[in-house]
Write a protein that holds these residues in place. Sequence first.
Motif, PDB file in Angstrom:
ATOM      1  N   UNK A  33       0.657  -1.210  -0.050  1.00 54.30           N
ATOM      2  CA  UNK A  33       0.055  -0.070  -0.078  1.00 54.30           C
ATOM      3  C   UNK A  33       0.875   1.082  -0.035  1.00 54.30           C
ATOM      4  N   UNK A  34       1.886   1.400   0.754  1.00 57.52           N
ATOM      5  CA  UNK A  34       2.803   2.492   0.716  1.00 57.52           C
ATOM      6  C   UNK A  34       3.346   2.514  -0.602  1.00 57.52           C
ATOM      7  N   UNK A  35       3.892   1.432  -1.247  1.00 60.64           N
ATOM      8  CA  UNK A  35       4.573   1.637  -2.485  1.00 60.64           C
ATOM      9  C   UNK A  35       3.511   2.084  -3.621  1.00 60.64           C
ATOM     10  N   UNK A  36       2.148   1.745  -3.396  1.00 58.79           N
ATOM     11  CA  UNK A  36       1.011   2.294  -4.308  1.00 58.79           C
ATOM     12  C   UNK A  36       0.892   3.674  -4.015  1.00 58.79           C
ATOM     13  N   UNK A  37       1.128   4.186  -2.822  1.00 57.55           N
ATOM     14  CA  UNK A  37       0.973   5.809  -2.630  1.00 57.55           C
ATOM     15  C   UNK A  37       2.206   6.290  -3.397  1.00 57.55           C
ATOM     16  N   UNK A  38       3.119   5.880  -3.331  1.00 59.20           N
ATOM     17  CA  UNK A  38       4.528   6.218  -4.279  1.00 59.20           C
ATOM     18  C   UNK A  38       4.261   6.317  -5.635  1.00 59.20           C
ATOM     19  N   UNK A  39       3.813   5.256  -6.303  1.00 57.19           N
ATOM     20  CA  UNK A  39       3.463   4.937  -7.545  1.00 57.19           C
ATOM     21  C   UNK A  39       2.417   6.215  -7.977  1.00 57.19           C
ATOM     22  N   UNK A  40       1.162   6.244  -7.186  1.00 57.79           N
ATOM     23  CA  UNK A  40       0.377   7.140  -7.443  1.00 57.79           C
ATOM     24  C   UNK A  40       1.068   8.706  -7.910  1.00 57.79           C
ATOM     25  N   UNK A  41       2.071   9.124  -7.210  1.00 51.97           N
ATOM     26  CA  UNK A  41       2.536  10.661  -7.276  1.00 51.97           C
ATOM     27  C   UNK A  41       3.742  10.285  -7.860  1.00 51.97           C
ATOM     28  N   UNK A  42       4.220   9.075  -8.736  1.00 50.00           N
ATOM     29  CA  UNK A  42       5.271   9.075  -9.519  1.00 50.00           C
ATOM     30  C   UNK A  42       6.610   9.347  -8.406  1.00 50.00           C
ATOM     31  N   UNK A  43       6.555   8.772  -7.425  1.00 51.63           N
ATOM     32  CA  UNK A  43       7.755   9.004  -6.209  1.00 51.63           C
ATOM     33  C   UNK A  43       8.476   7.739  -6.292  1.00 51.63           C
ATOM     34  N   UNK A  44       8.387   6.582  -6.709  1.00 55.32           N
ATOM     35  CA  UNK A  44       9.264   5.312  -6.215  1.00 55.32           C
ATOM     36  C   UNK A  44      10.629   5.871  -6.367  1.00 55.32           C
ATOM     37  N   UNK A  45      11.152   6.050  -7.629  1.00 52.91           N
ATOM     38  CA  UNK A  45      12.549   6.351  -7.682  1.00 52.91           C
ATOM     39  C   UNK A  45      12.884   7.608  -6.910  1.00 52.91           C
ATOM     40  N   UNK A  46      12.274   8.606  -6.920  1.00 55.45           N
ATOM     41  CA  UNK A  46      12.629   9.675  -5.879  1.00 55.45           C
ATOM     42  C   UNK A  46      12.856   9.145  -4.539  1.00 55.45           C
ATOM     43  N   UNK A  47      12.034   8.394  -3.886  1.00 50.88           N
ATOM     44  CA  UNK A  47      11.999   7.810  -2.611  1.00 50.88           C
ATOM     45  C   UNK A  47      13.454   6.961  -2.650  1.00 50.88           C
ATOM     46  N   UNK A  48      13.698   6.159  -3.511  1.00 55.66           N
ATOM     47  CA  UNK A  48      14.943   5.467  -3.261  1.00 55.66           C
ATOM     48  C   UNK A  48      16.098   6.213  -3.434  1.00 55.66           C
ATOM     49  N   UNK A  49      16.178   7.420  -4.003  1.00 52.99           N
ATOM     50  CA  UNK A  49      17.173   8.387  -4.158  1.00 52.99           C
ATOM     51  C   UNK A  49      17.277   9.003  -2.929  1.00 52.99           C
ATOM     52  N   UNK A  50      16.392   9.283  -2.216  1.00 56.60           N
ATOM     53  CA  UNK A  50      16.376  10.038  -1.005  1.00 56.60           C
ATOM     54  C   UNK A  50      16.356   9.448   0.330  1.00 56.60           C
ATOM     55  N   UNK A  51      16.190   8.313   0.301  1.00 56.21           N
ATOM     56  CA  UNK A  51      16.204   7.362   1.608  1.00 56.21           C
ATOM     57  C   UNK A  51      16.974   6.197   1.323  1.00 56.21           C
ATOM     58  N   UNK A  52      17.656   5.725   2.158  1.00 51.38           N
ATOM     59  CA  UNK A  52      18.787   4.593   2.247  1.00 51.38           C
ATOM     60  C   UNK A  52      18.352   3.430   2.931  1.00 51.38           C
TER      61      UNK A  52
END
Length: 311
Positions: A197-216
């Motif tokens: 579900x949290x991944x789906x939230x990130x997908x909805x706002x096109x932020x999956x890759x951005x999340x990986x870049x910003x949090x390790x």
Amino acid sequence: MLSRTAASLYWLGRYIERADFLARLIEATVRLDVMSSRPAGEAAWQSALAVSDTEEAFSAGGAALTQSDVVRFLTLDKSHPGSVARCLGRARDNARAVRTALTRESWTAINRAWLVFENRASIDGTSATLNLVEAVKNEARSFEGAVHRMLRNQSTWFIRLGQAIERADNTARLLDVKYHILLPEGEQVGGVVDRDQWTTILQTVSAVTAYRWMYNDGLRPANVIDLLIARSELPRSLAASVEETVELLGLLARRTGTHGEADRMARMRSARLGRTRSGEVIASGLHQYLEAFIRENDQLHGAIGRQFKFH
């Protein structure tokens, strides 16, 4: 610029942004329900209605809480303001009213998006649903690209202002519903369904890759909340939308000489959000914070209308 022209441009921006968000929401919900390791079923579609604030309208129609019924309601049903088809129709109406203020490319993108739904009565299956929402997203991206290539003048700024206000509302509603509604009873926080579900939230706002870049440190709800609230690097975060609103109101004030209540509200909100720490928000109550943000965003929308005499 005439007030009615400014209003049409502003609402054009809002309706295109809303249609794009609804398309993204439907796509993410389909993936959560059909393609997840544990399909979410009714809970996923209930959450989609909650995010789009259409639960009451859907219930009034008496349809079942299934993928096919909710998808049709959120895409094709023009009887309520929360469908993609209705948003694109209103966007096109506003665009026609200010046709001379738009470039050929921006008008063409709106018209193509509207034509996707014209005379369409049904959607058959998951593949057709994903193809439909992808077409909407493509035209929304085409429109946004066209707007950024327009002259940097009042027309562009009013469109972008509408988009920024709408984007802030959408992101806040999305985050609020996930925090309170989506996780089915009995499912473990941090478990498979929660992560999906949290991944789906990130997908909805096109932020999956951005999340990986910003949090390790892997997928953590606190980090997703931080990204969507406080990180202005993400275009669909609350912080980015708030900053853009201040910037656009400033540009309009310098060009038009119109400065007032909306500018003061936007600057105060930006300063307050700049002092906000996501950990403190979670500790004090994320739901309460987001509800207050949505109310304030609506109040700012009203102040913009009064300041530029939309009504």
